[in-house]
Design an enzyme around this catalytic site. Structure first.
Site, PDB file in Angstrom:
ATOM      1  N   ASP A   5      -0.734   3.305   2.062  1.00  0.00           N
ATOM      2  CA  ASP A   5       0.571   2.828   2.706  1.00  0.00           C
ATOM      3  C   ASP A   5       1.109   3.810   3.510  1.00  0.00           C
ATOM      4  OD1 ASP A   5       1.078  -0.141   2.486  1.00  0.00           O
ATOM      5  OD2 ASP A   5       1.334   0.042   0.332  1.00  0.00           O
ATOM      6  N   GLN A  39       1.904  -3.959  -3.639  1.00  0.00           N
ATOM      7  CA  GLN A  39       2.835  -4.906  -2.633  1.00  0.00           C
ATOM      8  C   GLN A  39       4.398  -4.625  -2.825  1.00  0.00           C
ATOM      9  OE1 GLN A  39       1.173  -6.343   0.022  1.00  0.00           O
ATOM     10  NE2 GLN A  39       3.058  -7.332   0.710  1.00  0.00           N
ATOM     11  N   LYS A  62      -5.712  -9.016   2.636  1.00  0.00           N
ATOM     12  CA  LYS A  62      -5.884  -7.763   2.632  1.00  0.00           C
ATOM     13  C   LYS A  62      -7.216  -7.581   2.006  1.00  0.00           C
ATOM     14  CE  LYS A  62      -1.394  -6.109   2.910  1.00  0.00           C
ATOM     15  NZ  LYS A  62      -0.067  -5.450   2.466  1.00  0.00           N
TER      16      LYS A  62
HETATM   17  N1  GUN Z   1       5.417  -5.570   2.155  1.00  0.00           N
HETATM   18  C1  GUN Z   1       5.356  -5.752   3.427  1.00  0.00           C
HETATM   19  N2  GUN Z   1       4.700  -5.095   4.116  1.00  0.00           N
HETATM   20  C2  GUN Z   1       3.717  -4.108   3.394  1.00  0.00           C
HETATM   21  C3  GUN Z   1       3.139  -2.962   3.533  1.00  0.00           C
HETATM   22  O1  GUN Z   1       2.836  -2.565   4.645  1.00  0.00           O
HETATM   23  N3  GUN Z   1       2.668  -2.443   2.214  1.00  0.00           N
HETATM   24  C4  GUN Z   1       3.311  -2.702   1.068  1.00  0.00           C
HETATM   25  N4  GUN Z   1       2.918  -2.163  -0.020  1.00  0.00           N
HETATM   26  N5  GUN Z   1       3.977  -3.667   0.753  1.00  0.00           N
HETATM   27  C5  GUN Z   1       4.568  -4.533   2.083  1.00  0.00           C
END
Ligand code: GUN
Length: 297
Positions: free
Chosen positions: A119, A96, A52
């Protein structure tokens, strides 16, 4: 002929359009900023967050990365969120998931300023999505919607089966599919670990979205000829190679490919779209917070 959907290709097309939005923001003196927060030493989570951050860098988004010791008290994470909420250079905040067991996930989601919640997990943003006025659509389901759109696959009137009911993918995916809006209007069934006879449900679907987190749960015998199969799963399974593991989806690709009309591979299907839509939400967050109009793809 089965069409293999290339998530990298669609993701790149959207990213090049987002480049233009970043330029528009730059002309107004704004550089979008995304803060990622990692409170785990889980290898897969570390990999996702670094991907990311790399994607941010490539498109001109300022990436800020924070790591918190997974054994630290939950307050350490809450204080960091407060600090990022106050930072005017940070337009998006992503913690995350999953967070360690001693950290209450619900408190984390509520703590992030909803305008910075790229998110789309804050209850206010979830509510807006359900009501049909999403501010930030969660990245993975939004990415699936965009993949279908770019492939010219219309969901209207189709029977869709979402396998999995997670807050991150299954629930928002189903909500997007039932909206009276482009990329919606599908008759949508949500299946999960307590569903009796999953195959019976998936065989009657025109569109199967597998997001249960079980390796190769859906195989060719569970889908009908011509079905669109979208595989959201990314599972590490033991393998006799240098890494000791390989990635497989929630779909058994080889058998499903024989039946599907369209299918996404793992890797190279939904994964690149998730990251692309995070960039999209971050650009949107900067545009909203700085009051600069951009033309989002
Ligand atoms: N863990 C797995 N997918 C995601 C996501 O799209 N966002 C976040 N914050 N954590 C994740």
């Amino acid at each position: 002929m089965t069409e293999i959907i290339d998530g990298n290709e669609v993701g790149d097309a959207i990213r090049s359009e987002l480049d233009g939005c970043v330029d528009t923001l730059a002309d107004a003196g704004v550089r979008p900023g995304l803060a990622t927060v990692l409170m785990t030493t889980d290898g897969a989570s570390e990999t996702y967050v670094s991907m990311k951050q790399k994607a941010c860098d490539e498109i001109g988004i300022e990436g800020i990365h924070e790591e918190i010791d997974p054994d630290a008290p939950a307050e350490r994470l809450f204080d960091k969120i407060d600090e990022l909420n106050e930072d005017p250079d940070v337009h998006g905040i992503l913690v995350q998931m999953p967070v360690p067991d001693h950290v209450d996930k619900w408190t984390v989601l509520n703590r992030i300023d909803p305008i910075k919640d790229v998110d789309g997990f804050h209850p206010q943003n979830v509510g807006s999505l359900v009501a049909g006025h999403a501010r930030y659509k969660p990245c993975t389901p939004h990415g699936v919607q965009k993949l279908l759109e770019y492939e010219g696959i219309d969901t209207e009137g189709k029977d869709a089966v979402v396998v999995g009911r997670s807050d991150i993918v299954g629930k928002p995916m189903a909500n997007l599919l039932i909206q009276k809006a482009p990329g919606g209007n599908a008759t949508t069934t949500i299946c999960h670990s307590r569903t009796d006879d999953l195959g019976e449900k998936t065989r009657q679907a025109d569109l199967v979205i597998a997001a249960a987190g079980y390796p190769e749960l859906v195989d060719g015998s569970m889908i009908s000829e011509g079905t669109v199969v979208i595989d959201v799963g990314v599972n590490r399974v033991e393998a006799d190679n240098e890494k000791g593991y390989e990635l497989v989806g929630d779909v058994e690709f080889e058998s499903a490919k024989e039946k599907a009309g369209h299918i996404t591979p793992v890797p190279g299907g939904v994964g690149p779209m998730t990251i692309t839509m995070l960039l999209y939400n971050t650009v949107k967050a900067a545009s909203l917070q700085e009051d600069v109009d951009v033309e989002l793809p």
